[in-house]
Design a protein around this motif. Structure first.
Motif, mmCIF file in Angstrom:
data_model
loop_
_atom_site.group_PDB
_atom_site.id
_atom_site.type_symbol
_atom_site.label_atom_id
_atom_site.label_comp_id
_atom_site.label_asym_id
_atom_site.label_seq_id
_atom_site.Cartn_x
_atom_site.Cartn_y
_atom_site.Cartn_z
ATOM 1 N N THR A 128 30.778 26.005 -23.482
ATOM 2 C CA THR A 128 29.576 26.817 -23.728
ATOM 3 C C THR A 128 29.607 27.423 -25.125
ATOM 4 O O THR A 128 28.620 27.353 -25.879
ATOM 5 C CB THR A 128 29.460 27.931 -22.677
ATOM 6 N N GLY A 182 24.891 33.031 -16.645
ATOM 7 C CA GLY A 182 24.898 31.670 -16.126
ATOM 8 C C GLY A 182 23.731 30.849 -16.628
ATOM 9 O O GLY A 182 22.789 31.372 -17.251
ATOM 10 N N ARG A 183 23.761 29.563 -16.344
ATOM 11 C CA ARG A 183 22.770 28.635 -16.887
ATOM 12 C C ARG A 183 21.403 28.771 -16.224
ATOM 13 O O ARG A 183 20.369 28.755 -16.872
ATOM 14 C CB ARG A 183 23.278 27.198 -16.733
ATOM 15 N N ARG A 184 21.384 28.908 -14.901
ATOM 16 C CA ARG A 184 20.105 28.911 -14.186
ATOM 17 C C ARG A 184 19.264 30.134 -14.549
ATOM 18 O O ARG A 184 18.079 30.008 -14.886
ATOM 19 C CB ARG A 184 20.342 28.876 -12.678
ATOM 20 N N LEU A 223 24.178 32.977 -21.471
ATOM 21 C CA LEU A 223 24.947 31.928 -20.807
ATOM 22 C C LEU A 223 26.313 32.436 -20.362
ATOM 23 O O LEU A 223 26.824 32.040 -19.307
ATOM 24 C CB LEU A 223 25.111 30.729 -21.744
ATOM 25 N N THR A 224 26.908 33.312 -21.161
ATOM 26 C CA THR A 224 28.245 33.816 -20.840
ATOM 27 C C THR A 224 28.229 34.755 -19.651
ATOM 28 O O THR A 224 29.109 34.689 -18.778
ATOM 29 C CB THR A 224 28.846 34.529 -22.068
#
Length: 466
Positions: free
Chosen positions: A230, A403-405, A399-400
């Motif tokens: 990431t 999360g992605r969703r 993102l860290t």
């Protein structure tokens, strides 16, 4: 245990990974140039019909002491706004009477013709472009957009072809070939003698760009531990961001489409030269029954990372035990249709396709026609790159920690906020336009509304208020 555990044993994200990621990411500085190159290579300069090559006309202009701006008024009609010269029409005959201060002639009634002698292009913004060289204006203007369409067609074709070739011949081999292809064909584009030749070279260059992006990303990620992907993926994307600013600087400095094309493609010969240093993906080598070559690559990476002792511990048996599940799954063959077989994978695939389509449609729809913003195209290109910097740091934080969703949902909902705010602050449009005698619906779409008793009462009320 899997391949990620092997990467941790040979140094994790060590010295080799830093060099590997940096060298593969350097070409990203010019990938933005390739995708957005048409903004400058095919920029549309200000233009008007070329004046007739008639010496007697210029003799008359000298006799009457007419400067160039007045001479243009004699030959070129104004456009629909009345503030600029028409770009695609000229008077069939010189209209000298328009120079009279008390002239009341209706220019719309004067006979005009197309630019039979070609066009004159303003060189204040661009010295030369494909548009000015091959006269891609007026009725030929769609040919200018066709250049970008052909290029994107090459990108699509390259993604299909080079994606499958990398699974068969390896990431490194296809990546090296793509560097060479873009270097040769990109420089050939700068020497194109005709519009057709340029389109062919741009199509093949687009294929090479796909090969570089896809295989560069795969080769980069397959040598990085999962926990670092990431961070590395976000930080290396800044090469593309800075590449947009570099493109603006080069275009402003050169202002010649052939020189610009050459400058953004020639460095790929350098990338081709040092790409032989890359190590082929050890994971791909194992899955393609080349375990001894994979072992040599892992030994090399461990040595560069300062862990030479791993050579006595890591054997083919250990390698196979770490990757037993992946080796078993490699015996099955899959196609793109497998993404639609199961309900869960089908839902994820369709959602990702929709997300990528919406994102690309919005971004490239703006970024590929910067002249429509009405300000300096060079400034707009720098702004497009600059806004990426805080956006990517913000994306990395999301993102860290989220999360992605959740990050995907939030970032896709962001563009809607200013739209809804603007709509909520906009004053309501009147339903009717009223005069002292009557009220009429504001638009033809509301004609049927006026037939109902409720709308008749509202119209009567607005009439009383007026």
């Amino acid at each position: 245990m899997g391949f990620t555990d092997l990467l941790n044993e040979v140094g994790g994200f060590g010295r080799y990974q830093w060099l590997h990621v940096t060298l593969i990411s350097f070409p990203g500085l010019l990938m933005a140039s390739q995708n957005l190159l048409n903004n400058f290579v095919s920029g549309v300069p200000s233009h008007h019909c070329r004046l007739p090559a008639n010496q007697s006309i210029y003799n008359l202009s000298l006799i009457y002491k007419v400067d160039m701006q007045q001479l243009l008024k004699v030959f070129i009609p104004p456009d629909s706004s009345g503030n600029n010269l028409d770009r695609c029409r000229r008077y069939a005959h010189p209209q000298w009477h328009l120079l009279a201060t008390n002239s009341t002639a209706n220019v719309s009634d004067l006979q005009t013709e197309g630019c039979v002698d070609g066009w004159t292009f303003n060189q204040s913004e661009f010295f030369t472009t494909t548009v000015s060289e091959w006269s891609l204006v007026c009725t030929r203007r769609p040919l200018k957009q066709m250049i970008q369409t052909v290029y994107m067609g090459g990108v699509l074709t390259g993604a299909i072809i080079y994606g499958s070739l990398s699974d068969r011949f390896g990431r490194k081999s296809v990546l090296i070939w793509s560097y060479l292809q873009l270097g040769v064909l990109g420089c050939s584009s700068a020497l194109s003698p005709s519009y057709l030749a340029y389109c062919v070279f741009r199509f093949l260059s687009g294929m090479a760009v796909s090969g570089i992006i896809l295989n560069g990303f795969s080769l980069k990620v397959e040598w990085i531990p999962t926990k670092s992907r990431t961070l590395v993926g976000t930080l290396t994307s800044f090469f593309f961001t800075f590449g947009q600013m570099i493109l603006a600087g080069l275009a402003y400095w050169l202002r010649d489409w052939r020189k610009l094309q050459l400058f953004v493609c020639a460095p790929h010969f350098l990338f081709f030269a040092y790409s032989w240093w890359y190590a082929e993906s050890a994971r791909w080598l194992v899955l393609n029954r080349r375990s001894e070559d994979a072992l040599k690559s892992l030994y090399r990476v461990a040595r560069i990372n300062g862990k030479p002792e791993i050579k006595g511990k890591l054997t083919i048996e250990v390698l196979h035990s770490h990757m037993s599940k992946e080796i078993e799954s490699s015996h099955s063959t899959f196609t793109a249709f497998d993404l639609l077989k199961t309900r869960r994978i089908r839902r994820i695939s369709i959602c990702l396709v929709a997300v990528w389509f919406a994102t690309s449609f919005a971004y490239y729809g703006l970024a590929m026609d910067l002249q429509k913003f009405g300000v300096s195209i060079y400034l707009m290109q720098i702004i497009f790159g600059a806004v990426d910097v805080p956006a990517k740091f913000f994306a990395l934080a999301m993102l860290t920690y989220m999360g992605r969703r959740v990050s995907q949902i939030c970032r896709h909902s962001e563009p809607h906020w200013p739209v809804w705010v603007k709509l909520s602050l906009r004053p309501p449009l009147p339903l009717f336009t009223c005069s002292p005698e009557s009220c009429t619906p504001q638009s033809s779409g509301r004609q049927e509304w006026a037939l109902s008793p409720q709308w008749r009462e509202l119209a009567a009320w607005q009439l009383l208020q007026s």
